[in-house]
Design a protein around this motif. Sequence first.
Motif, PDB file in Angstrom:
ATOM      1  N   HIS A  56      -4.070 -43.882  60.978  1.00 19.81           N
ATOM      2  CA  HIS A  56      -5.022 -43.135  60.151  1.00 19.81           C
ATOM      3  C   HIS A  56      -5.209 -41.736  60.716  1.00 19.81           C
ATOM      4  O   HIS A  56      -5.235 -41.561  61.923  1.00 19.81           O
ATOM      5  CB  HIS A  56      -6.387 -43.818  60.133  1.00 19.81           C
ATOM      6  CG  HIS A  56      -6.359 -45.207  59.604  1.00 19.81           C
ATOM      7  ND1 HIS A  56      -6.189 -45.491  58.275  1.00 19.81           N
ATOM      8  CD2 HIS A  56      -6.467 -46.400  60.237  1.00 19.81           C
ATOM      9  CE1 HIS A  56      -6.199 -46.793  58.099  1.00 19.81           C
ATOM     10  NE2 HIS A  56      -6.363 -47.370  59.284  1.00 19.81           N
ATOM     11  N   LEU A  57      -5.350 -40.804  59.806  1.00 14.61           N
ATOM     12  CA  LEU A  57      -5.702 -39.454  60.224  1.00 14.61           C
ATOM     13  C   LEU A  57      -7.224 -39.371  60.242  1.00 14.61           C
ATOM     14  O   LEU A  57      -7.880 -39.629  59.242  1.00 14.61           O
ATOM     15  CB  LEU A  57      -5.127 -38.446  59.225  1.00 14.61           C
ATOM     16  CG  LEU A  57      -5.472 -36.990  59.481  1.00 14.61           C
ATOM     17  CD1 LEU A  57      -4.830 -36.510  60.770  1.00 14.61           C
ATOM     18  CD2 LEU A  57      -5.002 -36.135  58.318  1.00 14.61           C
ATOM     19  N   ASP A 108     -14.018 -27.620  70.593  1.00 18.84           N
ATOM     20  CA  ASP A 108     -12.787 -27.287  69.877  1.00 18.84           C
ATOM     21  C   ASP A 108     -11.794 -28.451  69.937  1.00 18.84           C
ATOM     22  O   ASP A 108     -11.321 -28.938  68.903  1.00 18.84           O
ATOM     23  CB  ASP A 108     -12.188 -26.005  70.489  1.00 18.84           C
ATOM     24  CG  ASP A 108     -10.815 -25.668  69.912  1.00 18.84           C
ATOM     25  OD1 ASP A 108     -10.473 -26.215  68.845  1.00 18.84           O
ATOM     26  OD2 ASP A 108     -10.088 -24.867  70.531  1.00 18.84           O
ATOM     27  N   VAL A 109     -11.494 -28.904  71.151  1.00 19.45           N
ATOM     28  CA  VAL A 109     -10.431 -29.914  71.314  1.00 19.45           C
ATOM     29  C   VAL A 109     -10.832 -31.268  70.697  1.00 19.45           C
ATOM     30  O   VAL A 109     -10.025 -31.924  70.055  1.00 19.45           O
ATOM     31  CB  VAL A 109     -10.042 -30.051  72.807  1.00 19.45           C
ATOM     32  CG1 VAL A 109      -9.160 -31.268  73.019  1.00 19.45           C
ATOM     33  CG2 VAL A 109      -9.324 -28.791  73.277  1.00 19.45           C
ATOM     34  N   ARG A 127     -10.366 -31.471  66.902  1.00 24.21           N
ATOM     35  CA  ARG A 127      -9.020 -31.443  66.307  1.00 24.21           C
ATOM     36  C   ARG A 127      -8.680 -32.840  65.788  1.00 24.21           C
ATOM     37  O   ARG A 127      -9.202 -33.827  66.283  1.00 24.21           O
ATOM     38  CB  ARG A 127      -8.002 -30.995  67.366  1.00 24.21           C
ATOM     39  CG  ARG A 127      -8.254 -29.554  67.808  1.00 24.21           C
ATOM     40  CD  ARG A 127      -7.236 -29.094  68.828  1.00 24.21           C
ATOM     41  NE  ARG A 127      -7.556 -27.745  69.279  1.00 24.21           N
ATOM     42  CZ  ARG A 127      -6.775 -27.021  70.085  1.00 24.21           C
ATOM     43  NH1 ARG A 127      -5.645 -27.533  70.509  1.00 24.21           N
ATOM     44  NH2 ARG A 127      -7.142 -25.814  70.447  1.00 24.21           N
ATOM     45  N   PRO A 128      -7.801 -32.889  64.796  1.00 21.70           N
ATOM     46  CA  PRO A 128      -7.522 -34.205  64.178  1.00 21.70           C
ATOM     47  C   PRO A 128      -6.958 -35.226  65.165  1.00 21.70           C
ATOM     48  O   PRO A 128      -6.352 -34.858  66.170  1.00 21.70           O
ATOM     49  CB  PRO A 128      -6.457 -33.863  63.124  1.00 21.70           C
ATOM     50  CG  PRO A 128      -6.471 -32.398  62.966  1.00 21.70           C
ATOM     51  CD  PRO A 128      -7.027 -31.801  64.201  1.00 21.70           C
ATOM     52  N   TYR A 129      -7.203 -36.497  64.847  1.00 23.38           N
ATOM     53  CA  TYR A 129      -6.664 -37.606  65.645  1.00 23.38           C
ATOM     54  C   TYR A 129      -5.811 -38.489  64.744  1.00 23.38           C
ATOM     55  O   TYR A 129      -6.065 -38.596  63.547  1.00 23.38           O
ATOM     56  CB  TYR A 129      -7.799 -38.495  66.179  1.00 23.38           C
ATOM     57  CG  TYR A 129      -8.766 -37.817  67.103  1.00 23.38           C
ATOM     58  CD1 TYR A 129      -8.678 -37.992  68.481  1.00 23.38           C
ATOM     59  CD2 TYR A 129      -9.785 -37.015  66.598  1.00 23.38           C
ATOM     60  CE1 TYR A 129      -9.578 -37.377  69.341  1.00 23.38           C
ATOM     61  CE2 TYR A 129     -10.687 -36.397  67.442  1.00 23.38           C
ATOM     62  CZ  TYR A 129     -10.583 -36.578  68.818  1.00 23.38           C
ATOM     63  OH  TYR A 129     -11.462 -35.974  69.656  1.00 23.38           O
ATOM     64  N   LEU A 130      -4.836 -39.145  65.363  1.00 24.45           N
ATOM     65  CA  LEU A 130      -4.083 -40.186  64.660  1.00 24.45           C
ATOM     66  C   LEU A 130      -4.428 -41.501  65.344  1.00 24.45           C
ATOM     67  O   LEU A 130      -4.109 -41.701  66.511  1.00 24.45           O
ATOM     68  CB  LEU A 130      -2.582 -39.930  64.769  1.00 24.45           C
ATOM     69  CG  LEU A 130      -2.095 -38.669  64.044  1.00 24.45           C
ATOM     70  CD1 LEU A 130      -0.689 -38.319  64.492  1.00 24.45           C
ATOM     71  CD2 LEU A 130      -2.139 -38.876  62.543  1.00 24.45           C
TER      72      LEU A 130
END
Lengths: 144, 579
Positions: B265-266, B254-255, B258-261
């Motif tokens: 950049h996304l 799950d973790v 999750r999106p990263y920056l």
Amino acid sequence: MSALYQVLYCSRNRMSGGSKLVSDNIETILAISRQNNARDQVPGGLIFSDGCFAQVLEGPMDAVVAAFERIQCDERHSEVIVLRSGPIQARSFADWSMAFTGSSDTTLSSQLPISAVSEDGDAVLALLKSVVVRETEWLRRRVN
Amino acid sequence: MTVSLLQPTQDTHGRPRRPAAIMHLRSALNGLHLGLFTFDDALCVQFMNEQLRIVLDLSDDAAGAGSDLQTFIESSPILASTAVQQVLAACHDAVLTRRLKLLEISSNEKGIFYFSIRIEPLPDQTFLATIVDMTAQRVAEARAVEEAMCDPLTGLPNRTLFEDRVVAALDRNASEGVDGPAVMVIDLDRFKNVNDTLGHLTGDGLLRLVSKRLQGMMRQTDIIARFGGDEFAALISPAPDLQSVSLLASRIVDVLSRPYLVDGHLVNIGASVGVAVTPLRGSTYAILLRSADLALYDAKSRGRGTSSLFQPTMDVRAAARRQNENDLRKALALREFSLHFQPQIDLQRNVIVGFEALLRWHHPERGLISPMEFIPLAEEIGLIVPLGEWVLSQACLAASCWPSDISIAVNVSPCQFGDTDRLIDAVAEALAAADMPGSRLELEITESVLLQDADRVLDALHRLRAMGVRVAMDDFGTGYSSLSQLHSFPFDKIKIDRSFVKDRADDRGQDAVIRAIAALGGSLGMATIAEGVETPEQLARIREGGCKIVQGYLFSRPIPVEEVDLMIARHNSKKNTDN
């Protein structure tokens, strides 16, 4: 001052328990977030409504990323969707740290992307801005 | 005073010693950077220098010269009793043997200390012991070793250090009965994509964020390691109950998903996790890691983005798969494959117009094995490329002996389009070796071929077409985008999937599909062929639908190459006499 960066995301609440418990938890989140974000110079708005969070974070990129990572590792929400991320010219949320509205606020919950899949960052951002006033009202209501 | 007993009255030549020389010697000894003391053969301390107080952390009023050795050594607050015993035993030994003794002791009574000790017999029945504090050096060495066992990008332990820690946890499990560890292997999904599109620096930044998220989910006693690339591992020790371990694995998925920056950049990636827990005492690192790897394989084969707990059945499945894999590799060398040929009949003229080459595997023990069973495995292990080339050459060789108006259809796997140059070379070689024109060869491809790298594949198809080779779309109607693919390339033939030919309760719908495909083919100038035709009723429906060519058990099962000539002779000449 390094370039400003903004992130806007939605996520789904994973806290269980009655609305009182959730509301208390959110107060705790708000208190800690206000501290962290003031320290890191990442002010931002948080709204919670009808099981969903929406938050905007603004500040130097490293600080925003650090705050975002901290939030990403939080077990109390899931299904994080980033609606907008990128450089900004000026802070939209310079003077305040966090806003909150309870799930009883039906006008707001009807405007939040319930499924957290909305791509409409502008709408959420506008909504967040409109909550600034609500936060002060909400605080006043609680004090009275 | 410290040196009061070090006052020999004569020097080594029997001359009286001068007080000034003794003073100088005393200063020199006190100024040394190593601690030293002398003792006699009754184990009584005669002299010690100032540095020794510092080295052994002795207080000013601690026992010194004149005291017995044991009291003296024991007065050091930093030496554990085992270290004291080691020193005393060495001194005792030196007295008995009158030989040089060297030893290194470590003590962790009050912090960690390492001392190098040298005990040397002197000519006058006394002994000189020197003690050098090696602590800083040993700690630096240990740190260097530790650093060498860390991944420089993330600072996480590497595979070697991870193994050490797992082995230590297993030892504690075996000797002290501490709960056994759980091991997780974690693979990032779509990481290569990030590296390829955003560059390696962004990829590195992402790996650092991933390692921080992973560390944030661990307890103090757990360890996250990076094995390299996008491969991570976790040691959960001591492992809590199975449910908590599974929960943690799901949480990691799950973790990490999750999106990263990263660098503005996304980035979105996923994660797959394989988990193995220590089932019994006697588990080894190798077994745990292999089990976790098998579980990871299972998680990935279930569509990634999930976690999987090792089950013994995975072991059995993996063993069977390995056996199959070995057998399959051998089969090509041992010529256990053969081709069978199924005729394709032109309905209007009632003649055989071609054969489809179908691969058969005669396993020495298991008998005939279905292509459905071994083709996917051959594709997975890359054996499909040489196998496909073998099929091409054998099919062309066989067809070269048939009448020139009969074509040969060969299935080409999407994997063979991974290296289009090689495929084209193989086709050219097969045609040349059989001395057969390209127009007699028909390649059957599925639409998935066009979904990989459309431009490159289309280029290859056009090059094949330029060689006269015809191209048919196989299994038409089963994919998601069959219709749109028809526009991408001027196929020569559309092969209607057998599922539309089979009898079903609602065959009116199927008939409509067959009619639509035949009409579509007609308008696009593509022939339509139906396969899997088994009954006269099915044939009637297909004929009515407007389909021109058929293939199926109603006419003939796939037959060995030896029977093909006879079949052509009988069928096509029968047709001639019918006229």
